[in-house]
Design an enzyme around this catalytic site. Structure first.
Site, short mmCIF file in Angstrom:
data_model
loop_
_atom_site.label_atom_id
_atom_site.label_comp_id
_atom_site.label_asym_id
_atom_site.label_seq_id
_atom_site.Cartn_x
_atom_site.Cartn_y
_atom_site.Cartn_z
N GLU A 196 -31.32 65.38 -44.64
CA GLU A 196 -31.90 66.61 -44.07
C GLU A 196 -31.30 66.93 -42.70
O GLU A 196 -30.94 68.08 -42.40
CB GLU A 196 -33.41 66.48 -43.97
CG GLU A 196 -34.15 66.46 -45.30
CD GLU A 196 -34.06 65.11 -46.01
OE1 GLU A 196 -34.45 65.03 -47.18
OE2 GLU A 196 -33.61 64.13 -45.38
N GLN A 232 -26.52 48.05 -33.72
CA GLN A 232 -26.58 49.34 -33.04
C GLN A 232 -27.99 49.55 -32.52
O GLN A 232 -28.95 49.56 -33.30
CB GLN A 232 -26.19 50.43 -34.03
CG GLN A 232 -26.15 51.84 -33.47
CD GLN A 232 -25.72 52.84 -34.53
OE1 GLN A 232 -24.72 52.65 -35.21
NE2 GLN A 232 -26.50 53.89 -34.70
N SER A 292 -29.90 47.65 -37.90
CA SER A 292 -29.37 46.78 -38.94
C SER A 292 -28.69 45.56 -38.33
O SER A 292 -27.92 45.68 -37.38
CB SER A 292 -28.36 47.53 -39.81
OG SER A 292 -28.97 48.61 -40.47
N GLU A 322 -19.81 56.08 -37.76
CA GLU A 322 -20.83 55.66 -38.73
C GLU A 322 -20.79 56.55 -39.97
O GLU A 322 -20.89 56.07 -41.10
CB GLU A 322 -22.21 55.70 -38.09
CG GLU A 322 -23.33 55.22 -39.01
CD GLU A 322 -24.69 55.24 -38.35
OE1 GLU A 322 -25.45 54.29 -38.54
OE2 GLU A 322 -24.99 56.22 -37.62
N SER A 380 -31.76 54.24 -32.28
CA SER A 380 -33.03 54.89 -32.64
C SER A 380 -34.23 54.19 -32.00
O SER A 380 -34.22 52.98 -31.79
CB SER A 380 -33.20 54.89 -34.16
OG SER A 380 -32.21 55.67 -34.78
#
Length: 433
Positions: A401, A153, A188, A271, A156
């Protein structure tokens, strides 16, 4: 660098090679399908692997079945249709419904035939089925099922993690596709992947959520540099990926230009489901050993006594068993109701924090064996490895968070942050210090 794209070789025939499996799947009879699966397993899985798995002797299984040996054998399983039984036959599955698919998956789990290529199977594939063309599905999905192409993926970035829509990797159209330049991080399995599901900015003049496009990027090409990031447990599963005018054909664009954010939300929803723990169907845990193994270790006699005879140990084990049962039942209910029963983000929070408590309990039961591991103590090595790996559970797949913030705003209706740059053209958003 030339502009010629080399398409992968066609995938092997996706139709299951075993006629009994095919007939049993089409018949729809649960007992017949289960018999066919067991017969296939007996004929195709190495006997020594199977005996160790069914005996529950994981130490023995890990000795005689190395990860390399399992990957080498795995295409036999992948081409059978058993790995993805609910997929259509033309895409590499058996074409059965969810109920029969769970029967197949339970039998594979009992034989410790774990799924490889989890990003491909759990994230990329369902996204392709929703957003891709039939041609893309026929070309890409069978190669995911048999592990010919592993996936990663590419979302980010160093400057776009929690605010993913602010990503700055650019894809510029050229005569034969798109040129992609930028940097991704925390990807990953990128170091071993043949394909990546990529988000890139294709229009910087519109608000950030509107100018993103999704692609299936071939990783084995000039212009793609993968650099592993070593974790606390010594593993290098995460990677940073540098893209320098990497080429992706327009045939590998997923959805329309500018439609990347809805595609991304589909990937992220899958995910969260993948990381929702016990009963989720793909990964029961992101790391470490199961609650059943904890109970076994707690009841094992050591120096004439059992750890579970200690009331504090018994209380901890009981709490973890209850948490695991709640997760399993909640995931089962969520599957039955098409994911509408409970927000997957809420389950992901509980699952990741539960698994950290579970692996910590293993480490405490292990005692000095974990602090001073003896050579050859495979059980201690596995427990310590699982504990260290679990520390990342509340980070990967979106931090707890961030998920709590999303739940507060979207589920509880609490007010959003007073400042938002969602309506500004991406080009005008201030970035950096």
């Amino acid at each position: 660098m030339g502009d010629v794209m080399h398409e992968p070789d066609p995938s092997p025939d996706a139709v299951p090679p075993d006629p009994e499996l095919t007939a049993a799947a089409q018949d729809g009879d649960e007992a017949r399908l289960l018999d066919a699966v067991r017969d296939w397993v007996e004929r195709h899985v190495p006997g020594e692997w199977l005996r160790a798995a069914r005996d529950g002797d994981l130490n023995r299984l890990h000795e005689i079945r190395t990860p390399e040996q399992y990957r080498e054998w795995y295409p036999v399983l992948g081409r059978s249709g058993l790995v993805v039984p609910s997929w259509p036959v033309e895409y590499g599955g058996l074409g059965v419904g969810d109920t029969l698919a769970r029967v197949v998956q339970a039998e594979l789990a009992a034989c410790r035939l774990t799924v490889l290529n989890v990003v491909g199977i759990a994230l990329a594939a369902p996204t392709l089925m929703e957003w891709g063309t039939p041609e893309q599905c026929r070309r890409l999905l069978p190669r995911i099922a048999d592990n010919t192409d592993t996936w990663c993926q590419l979302f980010s970035e160093p400057g776009a993690g929690s605010d993913l829509a602010g990503l700055s990797t650019r894809a510029v159209p050229v005569a034969n596709g798109w040129r992609v330049t930028g940097q991704k991080i925390w990807s990953s399995f990128a170091h071993e992947a043949q394909m990546g599901i990529l988000l890139a900015r294709t229009d910087p003049d519109v608000p950030k959520h509107q100018g993103i496009t999704a692609f299936a990027l071939p990783m084995d090409q000039e212009g793609v540099l993968v650099r592993p990031l070593r974790k606390i447990n010594g593993e290098a599963e995460f990677n940073e990926v540098f893209l320098d005018a990497a080429l992706v054909s327009d045939e590998n664009r997923i959805g329309e230009p500018g439609q990347g954010w809805p595609v991304a939300r589909t990937v992220l929803a899958h995910e969260r489901r993948m990381l929702s723990g016990a009963g989720s169907g793909v990964r029961e845990r992101t790391s470490g050993s199961s609650v059943e193994r904890l109970l076994e270790l707690a009841c094992r006699e050591q120096d004439g006594r059992r750890p579970i005879d200690d009331p504090l140990v018994a209380d901890t084990v009981a709490q973890l068993v209850v948490e695991n049962t709640v997760l399993r039942v909640t995931n089962k209910r969520n599957r039955a109701l098409g994911g509408r029963a409970t927000d997957p983000g809420l389950i992901k929070i509980m699952s990741s924090e539960h698994n950290q408590r579970l692996q910590q309990a293993f480490l405490r039961l292990l005692g000095e064996r974990g602090l001073a591991q003896e050579p050859g103590d495979a059980e201690a090595e596995r427990i310590v490895f699982g504990y260290l790996r679990s520390r990342g559970d509340t980070i990967g797949g979106g931090t707890s968070e961030v998920h709590r913030n999303n739940l507060a705003e979207r589920t509880l209706g609490l007010p959003k942050d007073p400042f938002s740059d969602n309506k500004l053209p991406w080009r005008d958003i201030q970035r950096g210090a």
